[in-house]
Enzyme design. Structure first.
Site, PDB file in Angstrom:
ATOM      1  N   ASP A 112      48.592  33.747 -67.975  1.00 55.83           N
ATOM      2  CA  ASP A 112      47.326  33.637 -68.686  1.00 55.83           C
ATOM      3  C   ASP A 112      47.593  34.005 -70.149  1.00 55.83           C
ATOM      4  O   ASP A 112      48.230  35.016 -70.428  1.00 55.83           O
ATOM      5  CB  ASP A 112      46.327  34.635 -68.092  1.00 55.83           C
ATOM      6  CG  ASP A 112      44.931  34.070 -67.993  1.00 55.83           C
ATOM      7  OD1 ASP A 112      44.449  33.551 -69.016  1.00 55.83           O
ATOM      8  OD2 ASP A 112      44.329  34.153 -66.911  1.00 55.83           O
ATOM      9  N   ASP A 213      43.102  31.067 -72.068  1.00 54.63           N
ATOM     10  CA  ASP A 213      41.766  31.640 -71.972  1.00 54.63           C
ATOM     11  C   ASP A 213      40.876  31.181 -73.132  1.00 54.63           C
ATOM     12  O   ASP A 213      41.291  31.262 -74.296  1.00 54.63           O
ATOM     13  CB  ASP A 213      41.918  33.165 -72.017  1.00 54.63           C
ATOM     14  CG  ASP A 213      40.667  33.896 -71.631  1.00 54.63           C
ATOM     15  OD1 ASP A 213      40.240  33.770 -70.481  1.00 54.63           O
ATOM     16  OD2 ASP A 213      40.112  34.604 -72.504  1.00 54.63           O
ATOM     17  N   GLU A 270      41.204  26.629 -70.830  1.00 55.25           N
ATOM     18  CA  GLU A 270      39.843  26.909 -70.370  1.00 55.25           C
ATOM     19  C   GLU A 270      38.921  26.512 -71.512  1.00 55.25           C
ATOM     20  O   GLU A 270      39.029  27.049 -72.605  1.00 55.25           O
ATOM     21  CB  GLU A 270      39.694  28.391 -70.036  1.00 55.25           C
ATOM     22  CG  GLU A 270      38.384  28.684 -69.350  1.00 55.25           C
ATOM     23  CD  GLU A 270      37.959  30.137 -69.467  1.00 55.25           C
ATOM     24  OE1 GLU A 270      37.158  30.567 -68.649  1.00 55.25           O
ATOM     25  OE2 GLU A 270      38.413  30.839 -70.397  1.00 55.25           O
ATOM     26  N   HIS A 346      38.283  33.562 -60.794  1.00 58.54           N
ATOM     27  CA  HIS A 346      37.848  34.954 -60.911  1.00 58.54           C
ATOM     28  C   HIS A 346      36.534  35.105 -61.668  1.00 58.54           C
ATOM     29  O   HIS A 346      36.015  36.212 -61.766  1.00 58.54           O
ATOM     30  CB  HIS A 346      38.953  35.760 -61.600  1.00 58.54           C
ATOM     31  CG  HIS A 346      39.152  35.329 -63.028  1.00 58.54           C
ATOM     32  ND1 HIS A 346      39.641  34.076 -63.359  1.00 58.54           N
ATOM     33  CD2 HIS A 346      38.892  35.950 -64.196  1.00 58.54           C
ATOM     34  CE1 HIS A 346      39.671  33.970 -64.678  1.00 58.54           C
ATOM     35  NE2 HIS A 346      39.226  35.093 -65.207  1.00 58.54           N
ATOM     36  N   ASP A 347      36.016  34.035 -62.241  1.00 61.39           N
ATOM     37  CA  ASP A 347      34.743  34.100 -62.963  1.00 61.39           C
ATOM     38  C   ASP A 347      33.599  33.478 -62.172  1.00 61.39           C
ATOM     39  O   ASP A 347      32.484  33.350 -62.686  1.00 61.39           O
ATOM     40  CB  ASP A 347      34.845  33.342 -64.298  1.00 61.39           C
ATOM     41  CG  ASP A 347      35.808  33.999 -65.266  1.00 61.39           C
ATOM     42  OD1 ASP A 347      35.975  35.234 -65.189  1.00 61.39           O
ATOM     43  OD2 ASP A 347      36.394  33.272 -66.094  1.00 61.39           O
TER      44      ASP A 347
HETATM   45  C1  GLC Z   1      37.575  33.843 -69.825  1.00 58.74           C
HETATM   46  C2  GLC Z   1      38.085  34.589 -68.617  1.00 58.74           C
HETATM   47  C3  GLC Z   1      37.122  35.686 -68.285  1.00 58.74           C
HETATM   48  C4  GLC Z   1      37.060  36.634 -69.464  1.00 58.74           C
HETATM   49  C5  GLC Z   1      36.740  35.888 -70.757  1.00 58.74           C
HETATM   50  C6  GLC Z   1      37.077  36.716 -71.942  1.00 58.74           C
HETATM   51  O1  GLC Z   1      36.403  33.189 -69.582  1.00 58.74           O
HETATM   52  O2  GLC Z   1      38.290  33.702 -67.559  1.00 58.74           O
HETATM   53  O3  GLC Z   1      37.451  36.385 -67.122  1.00 58.74           O
HETATM   54  O4  GLC Z   1      36.088  37.605 -69.241  1.00 58.74           O
HETATM   55  O5  GLC Z   1      37.476  34.708 -70.899  1.00 58.74           O
HETATM   56  O6  GLC Z   1      38.462  36.835 -72.073  1.00 58.74           O
END
Ligand code: GLC
Length: 571
Positions: A112, A213, A270, A346-347
């Site tokens: 990540d 991310d 992402e 995980h989100d």
């Molecule tokens: C992304 C991650 C999430 C995190 C956010 C800030 O969306 O997947 O878990 O809280 O970024 O880094």
């Protein structure tokens, strides 16, 4: 880069082959996966010990959520040292051993990369906030107060203002997430150099790629204008000004030239707020930026309408809404860019609870149906830890059960401070969509704490671990686990599943999600009943080969409750 497509005379695209198109990815959230030393927190040695389990499942790639040094305000998504392993997770030697063992088993590891922001405890920020003329000042986004207040009305993703006042230097810094996650200033070339250097550090170690991310947020509109006021009437929406900003593609092209193109990597961005047009740039088949992006449209279908506030809702999304989005992405990227496929991470809450049916009667059948529906589509599929055994959402009895900063802040803002909702309403929303649903410990067996730890787990174990656990799944030939193994094998066996074109079917149905994939003379027909009732489906004819199903026998013209069927024919 391996992703260019070429059109043939019939106008049908033949995908350029690439290993990451043929791969199935398994996401590990290390904190909740397996604890080897009894401190209640998952760790690297716990992962290494379970690599044979993943080998059995047959996945090709692990995406590892952050393992870098972090004060854990947002569980590792707030990094204080990119070149060190989080003390609770182990050491760099543990990491090297894990990587070596994974490679020996034919499993690649994707890290990540969290570089939209750092932790406020990162050396760069400690320097940056120490004085207005510190050499690191421009590593972050500092603004003067506006009429004694925040520079604009933006709301952070984790509630409250996106700006934090710094007493020492009398200015505000931007944090799109928590105040312990200051945003990096990508306009500063030194910041970009630092990021490329740290990426090089991990590539030289032999890792196999990056999941990036919130990468769509690295370039901000430099006017920093107020955003449209959001539903609680206090803050403005920053998304139009921080997502897909003016220089994001320039930065990613630079990253590609400087780092990505020099190694054989899988890259997935992402991309909050991404449109088809934008995705086609991020994941352009010419390989100049990334391999693919995560889009959120199908997991965000219930935001707004039916929500209590913001993302907080108890409503179940309708299949037809999800299908509309996914079909649009399948068709829209054909021949232009590559899709990533996911229900869970995980989100997100647990897929079987959100999209399927987690009752005792239908949990296994509906989990398998969802797996078929996703894994037969075009794109790279992602499995989130526990999804392969049909883990479910949990129940929140009070704020005490919550660990996630997003939930805790939202509760404080909406229940305690603004009194927009009451605690029971909020807790029921948490049962439905909270991120902690995905973060309860992996359920390995029916022993204490589900075999996750010999200590006290950092977050409550889902009480259903006695029946839902990996050990029980491995012993049961009809389990969700072996079904996922079969789906992965099929993907590895039949190129039509990887490279075939996509054609939606039965688009008027409110109950059946169906589609066809074609490659050469191979035709794959997929139909999934998303309801607990029989549904008419006339797609399957005699003579085809049944590839996989969650039912042992089929009725002509009917799909049973949550039945999923896949047939291969020659045209
Ligand atoms: C992304 C991650 C999430 C995190 C956010 C800030 O969306 O997947 O878990 O809280 O970024 O880094």
């Amino acid at each position: 880069m391996e992703s260019r497509q070429t059109g043939n005379a019939a106008g049908i695209y033949e995908e350029r082959k690439a290993w990451w198109k043929e791969a199935v990815v398994y996401q590990i959230y290390p904190r909740s996966f397996a604890d080897s030393d009894g401190d209640g927190i998952g760790d690297l040695n716990g992962i290494t010990a379970h690599l044979p389990y993943l080998r059995k499942l047959g996945i090709d790639v692990i995406w590892l959520s952050p393992v870098y040094q972090s004060p854990n305000d947002d569980n590792g998504y707030d990094i204080s040292d990119y070149r060190a392993i989080m003390t609770e997770f182990g050491t760099m030697e543990d990491f090297d051993r894990m990587l070596e063992r994974a490679h020996a088993l034919g499993i690649r590891i994707v890290m990540d990369l969290v570089v939209n922001h750092t932790s406020d405890e990162h050396r760069w920020f400690v320097e940056s906030s120490s004085s207005r003329d510190n050499p690191f000042r421009d590593y972050y986004i500092w603004k003067e107060p506006r009429e004694g207040r925040e520079p604009n009305n933006w709301e952070s993703c984790f509630s409250g203002s996106a700006w934090q006042y710094d007493e020492r230097t009398g200015m505000y810094y931007l944090h799109c997430f928590s105040k312990k996650q200051p945003d990096l200033n990508w306009e500063n070339p030194k910041v970009r150099e630092e990021v490329f250097d740290l990426m090089d550090f991990w590539c030289r170690k032999g890792i196999d790629g990056f999941r990036m991310d919130v990468i769509s947020m690295i370039s901000k509109n430099q006017d920093f204008p107020d955003g449209p006021i959001k539903d609680n009437g206090v803050y403005g929406d920053m998304f139009p000004y921080v997502c897909n900003g003016p220089r994001v593609h320039e930065y990613l092209k630079e990253m590609n030239r400087r780092v990505l193109s020099r190694y054989d990597l899988m890259t997935v961005g992402e991309a909050a707020g991404v449109t088809l047009e934008e995705a086609a740039k991020y994941a352009c088949a010419d390989g100049s930026e990334l391999n693919m992006v995560f889009q959120f449209e199908h997991t965000d279908t219930v935001q707004g309408e039916g929500s209590v506030i913001g993302k907080w809702t108890t409503r179940k999304p309708r299949m037809s809404e999800i299908r509309k989005v996914l079909n649009k992405w399948q068709l829209g990227l054909e021949g232009r860019a590559w899709n990533s496929l996911y229900w869970d991470n995980h989100d997100q809450p647990r897929a079987v609870s959100r999209f399927g049916n987690d009752s005792e009667k239908w949990r296994v059948v509906s989990a398998k149906m969802l797996a078929v529906c996703l894994h037969m589509m075009k794109g790279t599929p992602y499995i989130y830890q526990g999804e392969e055994i049909g883990m479910t959402n949990t129940r929140f009895t009070s704020l005490e059960d919550c660990r996630d900063i997003e939930e805790i802040n939202a509760y404080r803002q909406y229940v305690t401070r603004l009194k927009i909702t009451d605690d029971q309403t909020m807790l029921r929303c948490f049962d439905t969509v909270a991120r902690d649903n995905a973060r309860t410990p992996m359920q390995w067996d029916d022993s204490e704490n589900a075999g996750f730890t010999s200590g006290t787990p950092w977050i409550r174990v889902n009480p259903n671990f006695k029946t839902i656990n990996a050990e029980a799944a491995l012993e049961d030939p009809d389990s969700v686990f072996w079904f996922y193994r079969d789906l992965i094998r099929l993907r590895h066996t039949y190129p039509v599943i990887v490279y075939g074109s996509f054609e939606p079917l039965m688009e008027e149905s409110e109950a059946v999600y169906a589609y066809r994939r074609r490659l050469g003379d191979q035709v794959l027909t997929v139909a999934c009943n998303w309801t607990d009732k029989d549904q008419a489906c006339g797609l399957f004819e005699e003579g085809g080969m049944d590839l996989i199903s969650n039912y042992k026998t089929h009725r002509e013209g009917i799909l049973g409750p949550y039945e999923a069927r896949v047939m291969l024919e020659k045209s």
